[in-house]
Write a protein that holds these residues in place. Sequence first.
Motif, PDB file in Angstrom:
ATOM      1  N   ARG A 157       0.700  -1.143   0.087  1.00  0.00           N
ATOM      2  CA  ARG A 157       0.085   0.159   0.065  1.00  0.00           C
ATOM      3  C   ARG A 157       0.936   1.247   0.014  1.00  0.00           C
ATOM      4  NH1 ARG A 157      -3.202  -3.903  -1.241  1.00  0.00           N
ATOM      5  NH2 ARG A 157      -4.841  -4.554   0.086  1.00  0.00           N
ATOM      6  N   ASP A 158       2.051   1.083  -0.407  1.00  0.00           N
ATOM      7  CA  ASP A 158       3.098   2.254  -0.518  1.00  0.00           C
ATOM      8  C   ASP A 158       3.510   2.446  -1.632  1.00  0.00           C
ATOM      9  OD1 ASP A 158       5.172   4.044   0.118  1.00  0.00           O
ATOM     10  OD2 ASP A 158       6.225   2.872   1.464  1.00  0.00           O
ATOM     11  N   PRO A 159       2.920   3.406  -2.662  1.00  0.00           N
ATOM     12  CA  PRO A 159       3.443   3.547  -3.864  1.00  0.00           C
ATOM     13  C   PRO A 159       4.704   4.344  -3.877  1.00  0.00           C
ATOM     14  CG  PRO A 159       1.546   5.161  -3.196  1.00  0.00           C
ATOM     15  CD  PRO A 159       1.833   4.222  -2.347  1.00  0.00           C
ATOM     16  N   THR A 160       4.924   5.241  -2.687  1.00  0.00           N
ATOM     17  CA  THR A 160       6.317   5.675  -2.868  1.00  0.00           C
ATOM     18  C   THR A 160       7.339   4.935  -2.843  1.00  0.00           C
ATOM     19  OG1 THR A 160       5.151   7.674  -1.720  1.00  0.00           O
ATOM     20  CG2 THR A 160       7.677   7.663  -1.759  1.00  0.00           C
ATOM     21  N   MET A 161       7.271   3.923  -2.301  1.00  0.00           N
ATOM     22  CA  MET A 161       8.324   2.999  -1.945  1.00  0.00           C
ATOM     23  C   MET A 161       8.307   2.129  -3.226  1.00  0.00           C
ATOM     24  SD  MET A 161       8.448  -0.622   0.179  1.00  0.00           S
ATOM     25  CE  MET A 161       7.160  -1.273  -0.910  1.00  0.00           C
ATOM     26  N   LEU A 162       7.228   1.791  -4.075  1.00  0.00           N
ATOM     27  CA  LEU A 162       7.261   1.087  -5.105  1.00  0.00           C
ATOM     28  C   LEU A 162       7.972   1.998  -6.235  1.00  0.00           C
ATOM     29  CD1 LEU A 162       3.935  -0.736  -5.072  1.00  0.00           C
ATOM     30  CD2 LEU A 162       6.137  -1.782  -4.814  1.00  0.00           C
ATOM     31  N   THR A 163       7.491   3.405  -6.332  1.00  0.00           N
ATOM     32  CA  THR A 163       8.163   4.076  -7.298  1.00  0.00           C
ATOM     33  C   THR A 163       9.802   4.165  -7.355  1.00  0.00           C
ATOM     34  OG1 THR A 163       6.070   5.486  -7.374  1.00  0.00           O
ATOM     35  CG2 THR A 163       8.162   6.564  -8.064  1.00  0.00           C
ATOM     36  N   VAL A 164      10.276   4.348  -5.861  1.00  0.00           N
ATOM     37  CA  VAL A 164      11.716   4.362  -5.696  1.00  0.00           C
ATOM     38  C   VAL A 164      12.410   3.090  -6.194  1.00  0.00           C
ATOM     39  CG1 VAL A 164      13.549   4.776  -4.113  1.00  0.00           C
ATOM     40  CG2 VAL A 164      11.575   6.068  -4.082  1.00  0.00           C
ATOM     41  N   LEU A 165      11.650   1.953  -5.972  1.00  0.00           N
ATOM     42  CA  LEU A 165      12.198   0.692  -6.130  1.00  0.00           C
ATOM     43  C   LEU A 165      12.183   0.421  -7.569  1.00  0.00           C
ATOM     44  CD1 LEU A 165      13.142  -1.982  -5.099  1.00  0.00           C
ATOM     45  CD2 LEU A 165      10.662  -2.716  -5.088  1.00  0.00           C
ATOM     46  N   PHE A 166      11.059   0.739  -8.398  1.00  0.00           N
ATOM     47  CA  PHE A 166      11.111   0.371  -9.838  1.00  0.00           C
ATOM     48  C   PHE A 166      11.676   1.246 -10.397  1.00  0.00           C
ATOM     49  CE2 PHE A 166       7.687  -2.502  -8.427  1.00  0.00           C
ATOM     50  CZ  PHE A 166       7.776  -3.543  -9.338  1.00  0.00           C
ATOM     51  N   GLY A 167      11.923   2.737  -9.894  1.00  0.00           N
ATOM     52  CA  GLY A 167      12.539   3.496 -10.753  1.00  0.00           C
ATOM     53  C   GLY A 167      14.271   3.262 -10.771  1.00  0.00           C
ATOM     54  N   GLY A 168      14.588   2.819  -9.549  1.00  0.00           N
ATOM     55  CA  GLY A 168      15.853   2.440  -9.531  1.00  0.00           C
ATOM     56  C   GLY A 168      16.341   1.390 -10.152  1.00  0.00           C
ATOM     57  N   ALA A 169      15.535   0.091 -10.241  1.00  0.00           N
ATOM     58  CA  ALA A 169      15.624  -0.927 -11.089  1.00  0.00           C
ATOM     59  C   ALA A 169      15.625  -0.516 -12.550  1.00  0.00           C
ATOM     60  CB  ALA A 169      14.412  -2.072 -10.848  1.00  0.00           C
ATOM     61  N   SER A 170      14.732   0.150 -13.026  1.00  0.00           N
ATOM     62  CA  SER A 170      14.686   0.678 -14.434  1.00  0.00           C
ATOM     63  C   SER A 170      15.630   1.526 -14.786  1.00  0.00           C
ATOM     64  CB  SER A 170      13.322   1.248 -14.522  1.00  0.00           C
ATOM     65  OG  SER A 170      13.240   2.482 -14.024  1.00  0.00           O
ATOM     66  N   GLY A 171      16.344   2.253 -13.813  1.00  0.00           N
ATOM     67  CA  GLY A 171      17.623   3.077 -14.085  1.00  0.00           C
ATOM     68  C   GLY A 171      18.607   2.176 -14.400  1.00  0.00           C
ATOM     69  N   ILE A 172      18.809   1.127 -13.584  1.00  0.00           N
ATOM     70  CA  ILE A 172      19.861   0.235 -13.762  1.00  0.00           C
ATOM     71  C   ILE A 172      19.812  -0.452 -14.984  1.00  0.00           C
ATOM     72  CG2 ILE A 172      21.021  -1.868 -12.683  1.00  0.00           C
ATOM     73  CD1 ILE A 172      20.359  -0.889 -10.000  1.00  0.00           C
ATOM     74  N   LEU A 173      18.643  -1.021 -15.418  1.00  0.00           N
ATOM     75  CA  LEU A 173      18.358  -1.795 -16.554  1.00  0.00           C
ATOM     76  C   LEU A 173      18.763  -0.928 -17.832  1.00  0.00           C
ATOM     77  CD1 LEU A 173      17.678  -4.313 -17.951  1.00  0.00           C
ATOM     78  CD2 LEU A 173      15.224  -3.601 -17.456  1.00  0.00           C
ATOM     79  N   GLY A 174      18.059   0.361 -17.835  1.00  0.00           N
ATOM     80  CA  GLY A 174      18.575   1.617 -18.843  1.00  0.00           C
ATOM     81  C   GLY A 174      19.882   1.600 -19.045  1.00  0.00           C
ATOM     82  N   ILE A 175      20.742   1.700 -17.973  1.00  0.00           N
ATOM     83  CA  ILE A 175      22.070   1.881 -18.113  1.00  0.00           C
ATOM     84  C   ILE A 175      22.710   0.711 -18.895  1.00  0.00           C
ATOM     85  CG2 ILE A 175      24.281   1.829 -16.664  1.00  0.00           C
ATOM     86  CD1 ILE A 175      22.721   3.579 -14.523  1.00  0.00           C
ATOM     87  N   LEU A 176      22.345  -0.247 -18.436  1.00  0.00           N
ATOM     88  CA  LEU A 176      22.738  -1.766 -19.062  1.00  0.00           C
ATOM     89  C   LEU A 176      22.546  -1.657 -20.404  1.00  0.00           C
ATOM     90  CD1 LEU A 176      22.176  -4.451 -16.249  1.00  0.00           C
ATOM     91  CD2 LEU A 176      24.456  -3.104 -16.765  1.00  0.00           C
ATOM     92  N   ILE A 177      21.329  -1.361 -20.997  1.00  0.00           N
ATOM     93  CA  ILE A 177      20.834  -1.351 -22.225  1.00  0.00           C
ATOM     94  C   ILE A 177      21.735  -0.302 -23.077  1.00  0.00           C
ATOM     95  CG2 ILE A 177      19.183  -0.731 -23.678  1.00  0.00           C
ATOM     96  CD1 ILE A 177      17.102  -2.139 -21.791  1.00  0.00           C
TER      97      ILE A 177
END
Length: 316
Positions: A157-177
Amino acid sequence: MRRSFMGRSSSALHLALAGDVLVAAVKFAGAAATGSSALFSEGVHSTVDAVSEILLLYGLWVGKRPSTSEHQLGFGREVFFWNFIVAMTILAVGAGVALLDGIHQILRASVIESPLISYGVLLLALLAEIPAMISVSRGVHTKRGKTGFVHFLRMSRDPTMLTVLFGGASGILGILIAAIGTFLTTMTGSSMWDGVASVMIAMILGTTALFLAATSKKLLIGVTAAPSTVSSILEITTDCPDVEMANGAITVHLAPDQILVALSVAFRPALTTQEIEVAVAAIDRAVRAAHPSVVVFLLKPQSEAQFETLRGYRGW
């Protein structure tokens, strides 16, 4: 109405914001020096992340405001609203700009200049992403306990935590791509791969945004407390000696750590009105002691038969 928003989420946001502002500047400088579309898309990615984190911090701040006569349940859902705005920003700006720039790079004939600069920038960006990811990952690990990771994310029920988590994960994946796109462009001499990498980054941003938007929409509409929390509240109520049965509860999250509970309880028939009031107060204290997130507690004396009749009308 007392507030206790997630300090850990706020700390992770501040850490991520500092990193994204620095990394965005480095990525744009690298994109200007090399002509890399993927690096430019990553710069847009980091910029959108920084803007998103500012909006999320604002949402956490305004969500702490005390309740008023007009907004009697407080402003906790500001957090959900601003998370939805963040998702739309990521989709419209982040994914949109990256997609357009990637298509432009695919259609034009150019080669990345000084690819070593690109690799250096991407390495710095990767190192900057790690602290925020570690911080939010620790928060997730602490909150989920023994719950499975996927189930925890689905029930969060914590969208802020999900945003930071998925934002960080997508950031790392974007860097690798982006690194792979730079490597293929350098090896083949074709800018197509750099453009393809940019398009893939856009797809990652778009997917992340849609997931976060769906989560925020669900929370804005209203979702129940976790089943374990509801079961605990019913068990605490049943333990009261003046209660024959805890019929059921209607719950809704007013914020990530704020819950409204409406409880139906069948009391012993012989109780007087005064005795019922004493029992209700005792249940209220016990529930709030066990679950500090319960900020609004409503209790309705009701027979089991009447409760079942009304539940039949609701259909659930």
